[in-house]
Write an enzyme that holds these catalytic residues in place. Sequence first.
Site: not given
Lengths: 68, 144
Positions: B31, B92, B94
């Site tokens: 990530e 962020h 995934h």
Amino acid sequence: MDVSVEVVGEERHEVAVDDDATYADLVSAVDLSPHEVSVLVDGRPVPEDQPVEADRVKVLRLIKGGRT
Amino acid sequence: MPSSHLSLSTAAADSIFSHARDGASGDTPREVCGVLVGDRGDENTPDTVTGVRRVPNVAADPRTRYELDPETTLEAIESAENAGRDVVGFYHSHPESPARPSETDRKEATWKGYVYLIVSPRNDEIRAWRWSGERFETLGVETE
């Protein structure tokens, strides 16, 4: 001692703590949990179990998460 | 009540996708994360993201967790504010799952009123939410 505590992105607090207080005590004094923040002095993180030596600190709420 | 829309510049979207693809490549996907910079709106004006700052992911297991490095995060926030810009929120990736907040994302969200953006490089998808303090409220993302 008197310490100026800025919660980044929020307000600044003036906090009076005992001379043997730790940075974790300072965090608790502004109603935050030491587990959800990082304490920074002069832009660098300090261990929260250390005694308070600075008169100005910044408290950054941690930005974190995960897939599971 | 803040706007339910987020305006994302094409350059910012490209930068976020590029960062996420970097993290997804290689033997072990990880990530990636960073700060969204721009202008915070109000009830009539959407938050606008015009730039991003990459921040190292210091989580113990970056394949499934993210944690923005505090020192770099503070630098990014102060740099934005000194330039007269706002911190709009954070992003962020995934790398191996859709762009949806996980239960862990909910439990660990702390920046009330700020945008949490998630990018899925695999699905070529960017989605965003505002953390109300209790839940993630979906934002309509407009790239322009």
